[in-house]
Design a protein around this motif. Structure first.
Motif, PDB file in Angstrom:
ATOM      1  N   ASP A 142       0.822  -1.207   0.000  1.00 32.64           N
ATOM      2  CA  ASP A 142       0.000   0.000   0.000  1.00 32.64           C
ATOM      3  C   ASP A 142       0.866   1.272   0.000  1.00 32.64           C
ATOM      4  OD1 ASP A 142      -2.855   0.628   0.041  1.00 32.64           O
ATOM      5  OD2 ASP A 142      -2.302   1.795   1.826  1.00 32.64           O
ATOM      6  N   LYS A 178       2.960   9.821  -9.969  1.00 36.62           N
ATOM      7  CA  LYS A 178       2.139   9.867 -11.186  1.00 36.62           C
ATOM      8  C   LYS A 178       1.351  11.175 -11.226  1.00 36.62           C
ATOM      9  CE  LYS A 178       0.761   7.760 -14.855  1.00 36.62           C
ATOM     10  NZ  LYS A 178       1.789   7.465 -15.862  1.00 36.62           N
ATOM     11  N   LEU A 183       6.439   7.393   3.112  1.00 40.82           N
ATOM     12  CA  LEU A 183       6.059   6.276   2.233  1.00 40.82           C
ATOM     13  C   LEU A 183       7.233   5.328   1.966  1.00 40.82           C
ATOM     14  CD1 LEU A 183       3.939   8.395  -0.267  1.00 40.82           C
ATOM     15  CD2 LEU A 183       3.083   6.917   1.557  1.00 40.82           C
ATOM     16  N   TYR A 186       1.951  -0.764  -7.507  1.00 38.69           N
ATOM     17  CA  TYR A 186       1.260  -0.899  -8.790  1.00 38.69           C
ATOM     18  C   TYR A 186       2.185  -1.616  -9.761  1.00 38.69           C
ATOM     19  CZ  TYR A 186      -2.326   2.360  -7.190  1.00 38.69           C
ATOM     20  OH  TYR A 186      -3.349   2.950  -6.514  1.00 38.69           O
ATOM     21  N   LEU A 201       6.232  12.865   1.859  1.00 36.01           N
ATOM     22  CA  LEU A 201       6.289  11.616   1.081  1.00 36.01           C
ATOM     23  C   LEU A 201       7.333  10.654   1.644  1.00 36.01           C
ATOM     24  CD1 LEU A 201       5.983  12.986  -2.601  1.00 36.01           C
ATOM     25  CD2 LEU A 201       4.169  12.153  -1.095  1.00 36.01           C
ATOM     26  N   LYS A 251       2.381   1.587  -3.458  1.00 36.85           N
ATOM     27  CA  LYS A 251       1.358   2.098  -4.378  1.00 36.85           C
ATOM     28  C   LYS A 251       1.156   3.596  -4.194  1.00 36.85           C
ATOM     29  CE  LYS A 251      -1.704  -1.867  -5.156  1.00 36.85           C
ATOM     30  NZ  LYS A 251      -3.002  -2.487  -4.789  1.00 36.85           N
ATOM     31  N   THR A 252       1.116   4.011  -2.936  1.00 39.17           N
ATOM     32  CA  THR A 252       0.856   5.428  -2.662  1.00 39.17           C
ATOM     33  C   THR A 252       1.970   6.317  -3.194  1.00 39.17           C
ATOM     34  OG1 THR A 252      -0.398   4.804  -0.702  1.00 39.17           O
ATOM     35  CG2 THR A 252       0.241   7.097  -0.864  1.00 39.17           C
ATOM     36  N   GLN A 257       4.011   5.582  -5.654  1.00 41.81           N
ATOM     37  CA  GLN A 257       3.946   5.530  -7.113  1.00 41.81           C
ATOM     38  C   GLN A 257       2.804   6.407  -7.617  1.00 41.81           C
ATOM     39  OE1 GLN A 257       3.775   1.229  -7.557  1.00 41.81           O
ATOM     40  NE2 GLN A 257       6.008   1.056  -7.695  1.00 41.81           N
ATOM     41  N   GLY A 258       1.678   6.363  -6.902  1.00 44.06           N
ATOM     42  CA  GLY A 258       0.539   7.208  -7.268  1.00 44.06           C
ATOM     43  C   GLY A 258       0.872   8.684  -7.127  1.00 44.06           C
ATOM     44  N   ALA A 259       1.589   9.028  -6.066  1.00 48.96           N
ATOM     45  CA  ALA A 259       1.945  10.428  -5.828  1.00 48.96           C
ATOM     46  C   ALA A 259       2.827  10.962  -6.961  1.00 48.96           C
ATOM     47  CB  ALA A 259       2.659  10.576  -4.489  1.00 48.96           C
TER      48      ALA A 259
END
Lengths: 156, 156
Positions: free
Chosen positions: B27, B37, B77, B88, B74, B30-31, B33-35
């Motif tokens: 998780d 993105k 994370l 992801y 960040l 993912k977070t 990687q999402g950030a």
């Protein structure tokens, strides 16, 4: 140049165009999935703070991130061509999101932005009880949108 | 209760704990990687504005989102246990990120935050040429971090 050559070039260009469009759609879907993941992370951090030790600085950072994303114009990530498809995973967006006549979308998005702005304001005061109440209001707007526009069997 | 039963229960608890830890690590990965993105999406929007038609409102929204994420913390994370693994996709983080004695991390993260704050300020002025210059400075901080801490063959 012969007709057959022209036809082959044309087919090639069409395939390249389709591939580009698909790649762009995948990227938009990834970005919206990433945005919700980051929002969810920040909601979780605030939740942990109001349920336990309250760190005003962390709560304010998290609320500011939620506010900025809520106001970033995430609607642009639901461009035509992104109704279906796989970003990081299959999109959980219901077809209703892409209906230009659906007024509910603007309403739920507006409520999310409104409560996110309010949460950032309340977070700046450092009042734990008030943050807890306002976080609940924000979460209601998440739920309202999920109820209407997210396929529950798809997201993860 | 027999020793064998105790041993089996103990093994079960250990497996559950490991599974929970892995889920949590996934998780976090993912977070982050999402950030990135979402940051990349916003950098791209500003780039499109300084290279073409300039919409002050869109640029300001995008710069505000980048600023909020750059200041969101960040670093949390990259918790222990997230050195390797799949969010992801396989993490592209180099082992050096997780070295507590590595001072370069704080430096690159600090530069990113500094230039992101400045970009939000410049975006508020609506000066296209100044935004272009400041976006370049921000992108330099992205590149500096990628050069040192991202495995180029892993990210996508």
């Amino acid at each position: 140049m012969k007709l057959k050559q022209l036809a082959l070039i044309s087919l090639g260009l069409m395939a390249a165009t389709a591939s580009f469009a698909q790649q762009k759609a995948e990227d938009l879907i990834k970005t919206r999935q990433g945005a919700y993941k980051v929002i969810s992370w920040n909601v979780g951090r605030i939740k942990a703070n109001v349920d336990g030790q309250f760190n005003k600085d962390e709560v304010l950072k998290a609320a500011t991130a939620i506010q900025a994303l809520a106001n970033a114009g995430l609607g642009a990530l639901y461009a035509p061509g992104t109704e279906k498809g796989v970003g990081y995973h299959e999109t959980a967006a219901k077809p209703e999101i892409f209906d230009p006549n659906n007024k509910k979308i603007g309403e739920v998005a507006g409520n999310f932005g409104k409560e996110a702005n309010e949460l950032a304001k309340v977070a700046a005061t450092g009042n734990k009880a008030a943050v807890k109440v306002q976080l609940g209001k924000l979460q209601q707007t998440c739920k309202a949108c999920h109820d209407d526009f997210r396929q529950e069997d798809h997201h993860h």
